[in-house]
Design a protein around this motif. Structure first.
Motif, short mmCIF file in Angstrom:
data_model
loop_
_atom_site.label_atom_id
_atom_site.label_comp_id
_atom_site.label_asym_id
_atom_site.label_seq_id
_atom_site.Cartn_x
_atom_site.Cartn_y
_atom_site.Cartn_z
N TYR B 177 -6.67 5.34 4.77
CA TYR B 177 -6.31 4.19 3.86
C TYR B 177 -7.29 4.33 2.63
O TYR B 177 -7.06 4.51 1.50
CB TYR B 177 -6.76 2.84 4.49
CG TYR B 177 -6.59 1.55 3.48
CD1 TYR B 177 -5.65 1.38 2.94
CD2 TYR B 177 -8.02 1.18 3.22
CE1 TYR B 177 -5.76 0.05 2.23
CE2 TYR B 177 -8.20 0.39 2.22
CZ TYR B 177 -6.99 -0.24 1.92
OH TYR B 177 -6.99 -1.42 0.96
N VAL B 214 -0.24 3.66 3.55
CA VAL B 214 0.83 3.06 4.59
C VAL B 214 0.50 3.86 5.88
O VAL B 214 0.39 3.19 6.95
CB VAL B 214 2.34 3.32 4.43
CG1 VAL B 214 3.04 2.92 5.50
CG2 VAL B 214 2.69 2.40 2.85
N LEU B 217 -2.73 2.54 7.47
CA LEU B 217 -2.40 1.05 7.86
C LEU B 217 -1.36 1.02 9.45
O LEU B 217 -1.78 0.23 10.28
CB LEU B 217 -2.01 0.13 6.90
CG LEU B 217 -3.00 -0.16 5.76
CD1 LEU B 217 -2.41 -1.02 4.62
CD2 LEU B 217 -4.23 -0.85 6.50
N SER B 218 -0.67 1.98 9.11
CA SER B 218 0.38 2.16 10.41
C SER B 218 -0.35 2.51 11.74
O SER B 218 0.13 2.03 12.76
CB SER B 218 1.49 2.96 10.25
OG SER B 218 2.20 2.42 8.88
N SER B 253 -4.27 -5.48 9.95
CA SER B 253 -4.08 -4.30 9.17
C SER B 253 -2.25 -4.33 8.64
O SER B 253 -2.00 -3.89 7.71
CB SER B 253 -4.00 -2.87 9.80
OG SER B 253 -3.54 -3.16 11.52
N LEU B 257 -1.02 -4.17 5.01
CA LEU B 257 0.17 -3.43 4.55
C LEU B 257 1.14 -4.32 4.04
O LEU B 257 1.96 -3.88 2.72
CB LEU B 257 0.73 -2.74 5.75
CG LEU B 257 2.06 -2.02 5.58
CD1 LEU B 257 1.86 -0.86 4.71
CD2 LEU B 257 2.56 -1.40 7.10
N TRP B 261 2.34 -3.75 -0.07
CA TRP B 261 3.86 -3.38 -0.20
C TRP B 261 4.66 -4.35 -1.31
O TRP B 261 5.31 -4.13 -2.06
CB TRP B 261 4.57 -3.59 1.21
CG TRP B 261 6.16 -3.13 1.02
CD1 TRP B 261 7.11 -3.97 0.66
CD2 TRP B 261 6.57 -1.70 1.41
NE1 TRP B 261 8.13 -3.01 0.94
CE2 TRP B 261 7.91 -1.93 1.16
CE3 TRP B 261 5.54 -0.81 1.76
CZ2 TRP B 261 8.58 -0.59 1.53
CZ3 TRP B 261 6.70 0.53 1.99
CH2 TRP B 261 8.04 0.33 1.72
#
Lengths: 498, 497
Positions: B177, B214, B217-218, B253, B257, B261
């Protein structure tokens, strides 16, 4: 909140609140539990009676508050909902008394009666639901509340039956959810409306409407035990007798059948159903279920299993009457909602009495039992004759109206189905009656528990005789005001108003 | 509208009250539990006041030290932040109550628990209130470090292994990130989300930054296939910690995101959304199958979290044009309902483990009345996890279904509804045990120190479960709160479908 708004909520609370209190009681406090049960039962019956009278007088009872974007939680009393609600309230009274006697000294009665009350709350919710989402809410609650009753005994067999039950009903619930969500996306409205609210969409969205209809009927059919979704019902027989009685007469299978009536009449409207061409297939499925259930019942040696397959068959009369668009057939189908309930609960109470008192579970053990338990077998005989359709029992009127309704709309094949089914009914019930009354009793019964006096405990016998008498009564008094048949006239007037 | 304390910076208090509590708990270890309770009360009070402000007056801003962005640090609370703060406060209050009974003796574990838990709370609240990419990184890192330390609290080898793996993956996630943040800073020279949102373009550097952020955070949200660190960590931790991790930490998290987004990333990224949605669907099926296969209760619950996280990612492909508000509202509702239900399940599982002395599903039995309430909590929480009405889980799934129909992508109903059925399968695999007769299964372990559960532990679990069930009736109020301020206001009201 006015009285007319709070009445539907009070009807639900009259079983929900006692049920929740019962969960918190100590197992030993039998007196308090029984008192709570009885107070709830009587209160509910009174409240429902007031509403029935009010609806007949043209009062409207409705409560609503927002639940989801564009969707309210709605409880509403109309002629059809009160028809089912009154049936549930009356039979809950009988079953509660029966269950108190039946579960004498067995463990975990708090859990049993707690879920029993939740189950009835859910059934009343299904009856009073004013839109599909509220219906779904109580429909799923019914699944959850009956599961603990089915597995109540905790044996491996009952746990397996519980798993099968959930597999069918939860899958059905998922299909129903998908159908309802789709319908909301398409129509933006889910309120039950007399003669449906979809006629404007038939032109452009007929394929989607057919698909939604299939989803909804499959979801409801899982509970109504339409072939081939009936597999769970015979397995659920391992439940205690009062549970089976409730499952077969009012709660689960009836909720499914009632839902089908609602979808056909108050969501789609019978005209739209006919335009979409789905009425024929639905009638065909119902007919197949009627004959198949009776055929399978013929080969069962266990009494409760025979009755279970008989339920598979009989509940589809309701579906058949709904699928044949025409006021007369609808009268037969909807009236059967109550008729079948009274007759089937009689038969299950009798089966429970036989098993509890003499340990009889199989048809061949019934030899001469009529002499040992005359009241029980008399009740059983009445119920069985009604199922066959012998006048003046209630079942006769259902079949009569179904048959003439079929003729009215030019579908004479209905008569063939009814004759075949009645012959099969006779073939699997008459031998039972013959065996019980006219064959010599054995030396000893399989497992006799001698009661102090009388043929069995009064708590078991009294509800049995009462429901048998009312199954006879609704037939004999079919033309009196407030008889099921007359009340159905009220429903049909609304649905088929020009 | 003129209100008392209206100009008081409740955003600041929401962050600093638990922080002060954490320091106090560390300095006075003997009184850690008392400090924890007081700090919880004060934090819940400030958070609720803030939420009330957001609901009544609209979004709240506070420039720390009066500097203002881009020089200073801004705290701001809108509807989305308020929903997350609310979730955290509800779960936090219950877990504090539970923990006072769970950690009975003032052991070293207990003392560290209070300091770490309050620190975690402070970090989470700061994360929900920050609008600056670097502050978000700092708070994200704080959340990660506090969580890892909480997992390690149990002290046995399972916990240490789980914590170590969690630590490494968490670090990988936040560094990925940070790399994305660095790219954005290099390209545009600011870290404030509000300022950046006007500068970001579909240029290669910004695309790379988006992808990195992304992905990072995923990982931290445990999206399949990067989920493998979650089950051992969540299952090995003490019960209150498991509840915090599954109910709240993975959502932090995800919240980040979601905010990026909605406010920062170029909206013209449908392919990207589809990929996230597919991974979400995969997570639902894979997590549920794994949950079905588990032999240990806490692992089953942890894999259920993996599956439920999948639902959060379904909104990315669904949030197109008119369906966007519905999809995101469903997702936020899902966060809230899952938080309550999963907290209930982990606390109930903790009770069952403490009562029986183990959590092997095959050997668990239920009969004894001492554990009945915990089974009830587990079962009722299951209703929300499965998504049956009237639970908030149902409302969330309903909104997702509506979004999939409204966006013309009906096929997403397969994971939405299929996941419900699988959840029912693994829930009832366990719930059926509660109906075994008294003489089967374990009757409680007489040697286990905590075989007699305190009333507080049973009722906290049940309270969460009932809360998740009743929350469905509060759906209109929650959706109204969400509409306060960006980003939801710009999507249009949810009520209009």
């Amino acid at each position: 909140m006015t009285w007319n708004e709070s009445l539907p909520l009070l009807v639900l609370a009259s079983s929900l609140v006692p049920g929740l209190i019962i969960f918190c009681l100590a197992e030993e406090s039998k007196g308090l539990r029984t008192a709570l049960n009885l107070v709830g039962v009587v209160l509910k019956l009174l409240l429902v009676a007031v509403m029935v009278w009010g609806v007949e007088q043209g009062q409207s009872y409705e409560v609503r508050f927002p639940l989801l974007p564009g969707i309210d939680f709605v409880l509403r009393a109309d002629a059809l909902s009160m028809f089912f609600a009154l049936l549930s309230a009356v039979l809950w009274l009988a079953t509660t008394i029966y269950a108190i006697g039946y579960l004498e000294d067995s463990p975990k009665r708090n859990r049993f009666f707690g879920f029993f009350s939740l189950c009835v709350t859910a059934t009343l919710g299904v009856a009073l639901a004013g839109n599909l989402v509220t219906f779904l809410l109580f429909y799923e609650l019914l699944t959850l509340a009956t599961y603990p009753l089915v597995v109540h005994r905790g044996t491996q067999v009952s746990l397996r039956a519980g798993r099968v039950y959930l597999a069918y009903t939860l899958t059905g619930g998922a299909l129903l959810l998908a159908g309802i969500a789709w319908l909301h996306a398409l129509a933006g409205n889910l309120e039950f409306t007399a003669q449906g609210f979809l006629s404007g969409l038939v032109q452009d969205h007929s394929a989607a409407l057919v698909a939604i209809f299939v989803l909804l009927i499959a979801g409801l059919g899982a509970k109504a035990a339409l072939v081939p979704l009936h597999g769970w019902l015979p397995q659920a027989m391992v439940a205690p007798a009062p549970v089976s009685a409730l499952l077969h007469a009012v709660a689960v299978v009836k909720a499914g059948a009632f839902g089908i009536v609602r979808v056909v009449h108050d969501v789609y409207g019978f005209e739209v159903v006919a335009q979409l061409g789905v009425a024929g297939p639905l009638a065909a499925i119902a007919a197949v279920t009627i004959v198949y259930g009776s055929l399978r019942a013929l080969f069962q040696t266990d009494i409760k299993r025979r009755l279970a397959f008989s339920t598979v068959s009989q509940v589809s009369y309701i579906v058949l009457g709904t699928a044949i668009a025409g006021p007369v057939a609808t009268v037969g189908g909807v009236a059967h909602l109550v008729h079948q309930g009274l007759m089937k609960i009689t038969l299950f109470f009798c089966a429970g009495n036989l098993a509890e008192t003499l340990g009889i579970h199989r048809v061949e053990d019934l030899r001469g039992v009529g002499r040992r338990m005359p009241w029980t077998m008399a009740a059983f005989t009445l119920g069985a004759l009604g199922m066959i359709g012998v006048p003046p029992m209630a079942g006769f009127f259902s079949k009569w109206f179904l048959a003439s309704g079929g003729l009215d709309v030019g579908q004479p094949w209905v008569i063939a189905v009814l004759i075949a089914s009645s012959l099969l009914n006779a073939a699997y019930f008459l031998p039972v009656i013959w065996t019980a009354w006219f064959r010599a009793p054995p030396e000893t019964w399989p497992a006799e528990r001698a009661p102090a006096r009388g043929e069995t405990s009064l708590m078991l016998l009294l509800p049995t005789v009462l429901v048998a008498a009312s199954a006879l009564g609704v037939g004999l008094l079919a033309s009196m005001p407030f008889s099921p048949l007359q009340w159905v006239g009220l429903i049909v007037d609304v649905e088929y108003a020009p | 509208m003129e209100t008392p304390f209206a100009d008081s910076p409740w955003t600041v208090w929401a962050v600093f009250t638990p922080m002060i509590g954490a320091v106090a708990a560390f300095l006075w270890p003997r009184r850690a539990a008392l400090v924890g309770c007081l700090a919880t009360l004060a934090t819940v009070g400030s958070v609720f006041w803030l939420i009330w402000q957001v609901a009544q007056l609209g979004p709240q801003y506070h420039a720390m030290g009066g500097w203002g962005a881009p020089l200073g640090i801004d705290l701001h609370a809108d509807g989305l932040s308020a929903a997350m703060l609310l979730t955290t406060a509800l779960v936090g209050a219950g877990v504090t109550l539970y923990a006072t009974a769970y950690f009975q003796q003032a052991t070293e574990t207990a003392r560290f628990f209070w300091a770490l838990w309050l620190l975690l709370w402070s970090a989470m609240n700061a994360l929900f209130l920050s609008g600056d990419l670097f502050n978000l990184y700092v708070t994200l890192e704080l959340v990660g470090v506090a969580s890892v330390a909480l997992v390690a609290l149990a002290g046995n080898s399972d916990a240490l292994t789980g914590a170590m793996r969690y630590f490494l993956l968490s670090l990988l996630g936040s560094l990925t990130y940070l790399l994305g943040v660095a790219l954005l800073y290099g390209a545009h020279g600011t870290l404030d989300i509000g300022l950046l949102s006007d500068l970001v373009t579909p240029a290669p550097a910004d695309w790379a930054a988006t992808g990195l952020m992304v992905a990072g955070l995923s990982i931290k949200t445990a999206l399949v296939p990067l989920h493998f660190w979650l089950p051992p960590a969540h299952a090995a931790a003490p019960a209150p910690v498991s509840a915090l991790l599954s109910a709240l930490v993975v959502k932090t998290s995800f919240y980040l995101l979601l905010r990026l987004w909605l406010e920062l990333f170029p909206v013209t990224a449908p392919g990207f959304g589809q990929v996230l949605g597919l991974l979400g669907a995969l997570a639902i099926f894979w997590g549920s199958f794994q949950a079905l296969r588990q032999a240990r209760l806490k692992l089953l619950v942890a894999y259920s979290t993996v599956a439920q996280i999948g639902y959060l990612f379904l909104a990315f492909p669904l949030a197109l044009t008119t369906a966007a508000a519905t999809a995101w509202a469903g997702t936020v509702l899902f966060i809230l309902s899952h938080a309550l239900a999963k907290a209930a399940m982990f606390l109930a599982a903790g009770n069952i483990l403490k009562f029986a002395g183990h959590d092997r599903i095959a050997d668990l039995g239920s009969g004894s009345p001492g554990i009945a309430l915990s089974w009830a909590a587990f079962g009722i929480a299951g209703i929300s996890i499965i998504g049956l009405p009237p639970s908030a889980g149902f409302a969330a799934k309903w909104l997702l279904l509506q979004a999939s129909f409204a966006s013309g992508q009906w096929w997403w109903l397969i994971p939405i509804v299929g996941g419900s059925l699988l959840a029912a399968a693994y829930m009832f695999k366990v719930a059926g045990l509660a109906f075994l007769p008294n003489d089967q299964g374990d009757q409680g372990d007489p040697k286990a120190a905590g075989a007699r559960l305190s009333r507080r532990m049973k009722w906290t679990a049940l309270g969460f479960a009932l809360g998740a069930l009743a929350m469905g009736f509060a759906t209109p109020q929650i959706l109204a709160l969400l509409d306060s301020g960006t980003p939801f206001a710009q999507l249009g009201a949810v009520g209009v479908l």
